[in-house]
Design an enzyme around this catalytic site. Structure first.
Site, PDB file in Angstrom:
ATOM      1  N   ASP A  15      63.472  77.008  24.895  1.00 58.04           N
ATOM      2  CA  ASP A  15      63.760  78.285  24.241  1.00 58.04           C
ATOM      3  C   ASP A  15      62.462  78.842  23.640  1.00 58.04           C
ATOM      4  OD1 ASP A  15      65.473  80.282  23.324  1.00 58.04           O
ATOM      5  OD2 ASP A  15      65.973  79.209  21.468  1.00 58.04           O
ATOM      6  N   HIS A  16      62.141  80.082  23.928  1.00 57.04           N
ATOM      7  CA  HIS A  16      60.964  80.750  23.370  1.00 57.04           C
ATOM      8  C   HIS A  16      59.653  79.994  23.605  1.00 57.04           C
ATOM      9  CE1 HIS A  16      63.301  83.907  21.517  1.00 57.04           C
ATOM     10  NE2 HIS A  16      64.165  82.985  21.139  1.00 57.04           N
ATOM     11  N   ASP A  68      72.469  79.616  18.015  1.00 55.47           N
ATOM     12  CA  ASP A  68      71.865  78.534  17.244  1.00 55.47           C
ATOM     13  C   ASP A  68      72.402  78.559  15.812  1.00 55.47           C
ATOM     14  OD1 ASP A  68      70.317  76.632  16.022  1.00 55.47           O
ATOM     15  OD2 ASP A  68      68.392  77.446  16.625  1.00 55.47           O
TER      16      ASP A  68
HETATM   17  P1  13P Z   1      70.953  83.051  16.558  1.00 63.05           P
HETATM   18  O1  13P Z   1      69.999  82.892  15.421  1.00 63.05           O
HETATM   19  O2  13P Z   1      71.716  84.353  16.440  1.00 63.05           O
HETATM   20  O3  13P Z   1      71.871  81.900  16.707  1.00 63.05           O
HETATM   21  O4  13P Z   1      70.088  83.173  17.912  1.00 63.05           O
HETATM   22  C1  13P Z   1      69.685  82.032  18.601  1.00 63.05           C
HETATM   23  C2  13P Z   1      68.713  82.330  19.695  1.00 63.05           C
HETATM   24  O5  13P Z   1      68.545  83.439  20.165  1.00 63.05           O
HETATM   25  C3  13P Z   1      67.965  81.191  20.236  1.00 63.05           C
HETATM   26  O6  13P Z   1      67.021  81.592  21.178  1.00 63.05           O
HETATM   27  O1  G3H Z   2      65.318  81.565  18.526  1.00 60.57           O
HETATM   28  C1  G3H Z   2      65.104  80.639  17.760  1.00 60.57           C
HETATM   29  C2  G3H Z   2      66.027  79.483  17.753  1.00 60.57           C
HETATM   30  O2  G3H Z   2      67.081  79.719  16.853  1.00 60.57           O
HETATM   31  C3  G3H Z   2      65.296  78.197  17.493  1.00 60.57           C
HETATM   32  O3  G3H Z   2      64.886  78.122  16.170  1.00 60.57           O
HETATM   33  O4  G3H Z   2      62.458  77.470  16.184  1.00 60.57           O
HETATM   34  O5  G3H Z   2      63.927  76.990  14.222  1.00 60.57           O
HETATM   35  O6  G3H Z   2      64.184  75.709  16.348  1.00 60.57           O
HETATM   36  P1  G3H Z   2      63.778  77.009  15.710  1.00 60.57           P
HETATM   37 ZN    ZN Z   3      66.136  83.473  20.809  1.00 62.77          ZN
END
Ligand code: 13P
Ligand code: G3H
Ligand code: ZN
Length: 326
Positions: free
Chosen positions: A96-97, A273
């Protein structure tokens, strides 16, 4: 030294087939983030019990937290647990990201089956170039890649944006063609975290920009779209947190109804998340308040895991429409 894995060895799949089916069936595949064993077990159990495809999501910082060497074995164990339950749901492991080629490569080499390269904060051409570099390495290994255009407000793995900028539909075709990405995350009014809108008392949550989503769909017919920042910030969990000593008064998320509407479009992946974090925190706070003498982690992490399983099943069945598909 980190052992390398090919994702199939871990029992995983990429997102190609799950997105094709979601597009056809007009539902969205849930992408749930996890950091620890209890979250991981709850997510896979909730999805197995509801017959839903699953994208397990790990941010760069979550990967560091869980330990990059440990992580593939955790996921392998989770897949084995699901199969032992008699479930054949497809499971992808997704970064993710991701913010660099090196991180993306490291994850692919460690058994991830899907990668997000988030170059949304970069100038257009740089975003394309960085995404394309990841796509090349990923596609040679049959790993799928998600790109992002448009900026979400909130925190995206250590990169924080005060304000959002919507995705510009006129840019999406060029981005997809030049980057080679398999799916596209867009910005239409969602944001990360538990405080998505600053509302005055009585003010309703504003509607997502469905007009932009429609325009993007017209530009990219049949192409998988991703919604980040899609937690509903469940009012019951926020109320529980506040009741048991927390302080999250102005927390607000995306109403379930709007997410349901999005699943009827080309939105094939919905990221959640914060809702999982809130569910566990609410139960742990309640137990700590009601049983101040409790010090066995199983007695508070166990019920927190159960609450998360229930939440996942509810989301799959009543919001994403992904339940009962496998
Ligand atoms: P939320 O913070 O709305 O759960 O988004 C999660 C998300 O986009 C993780 O990439
Ligand atoms: O988009 C972000 C996700 O909620 C992940 O968050 O970087 O705190 O793990 P994190
Ligand atoms: Zn995200």
């Amino acid at each position: 030294m980190q052992k390398t894995f090919e994702y199939r060895e871990l029992g995983l799949v990429n997102t190609k087939e799950m997105f094709a089916k979601a597009m056809e069936g007009k539902y969205a595949v849930p992408a749930y983030n996890f950091n620890n064993m209890e979250q991981l077990q709850a997510i896979v159990t909730g999805c197995a019990e509801s017959g839903s495809p699953l994208i397990l999501q790990v941010s760069g910082s979550a990967r560091k937290y869980a330990n990059p060497v440990f992580l593939p074995y955790m996921v392998q164990g989770a897949v084995a647990m699901v199969r032992d339950m008699g479930s054949q749901i497809p499971i992808a492991l997704h970064l993710d990201h991701g913010n660099s080629f090196e991180l993306a490569k490291d994850c692919i080499d460690a058994g991830f089956s899907s990668i997000m390269l988030d170059g949304s904060h970069l100038p257009f051409d740089e975003n394309i170039a960085m995404t394309a570099e990841v796509v090349k390495y990923a596609h040679e290994r049959d790993v799928t890649v998600e790109g992002e255009l448009g900026v979400l407000a909130g925190i995206e793995d250590e990169v924080s944006h005060e304000v959002s900028s919507y995705t510009q539909p006129k840019e999406v075709v060029e981005f997809v063609e030049r980057s080679g990405a398999d799916s596209l995350a867009i910005s239409i009014g969602t944001s990360h975290g538990a405080y998505k809108f600053k509302l005055k008392p009585g003010e309703p949550v504003p509607e997502l920009r469905f007009d932009i989503l429609e325009e993007i769909e017209k530009q990219l017919p049949g192409y998988p779209i991703v919604l980040h920042g899609a937690s509903s910030v469940t009012p019951e969990h926020v109320a529980m947190i506040n009741q048991y000593g927390g302080a999250m008064d102005s927390a607000v998320g995306i109403p379930a109804e709007q997410l349901r509407r999005a699943t009827g479009s080309a939105v094939c992946k919905i990221n959640i998340d914060s809702d999982g974090r809130l569910a566990m925190t609410a139960i742990i706070r309640k137990i700590f308040t009601e049983k101040p003498g409790e010090f066995d982690p199983r007695k508070y992490l166990g019920p927190a895991r159960d609450e998360l399983i229930a939440m996942i099943k509810d989301k799959n069945e009543n919001v994403l429409g992904s339940a009962g598909r496998y």
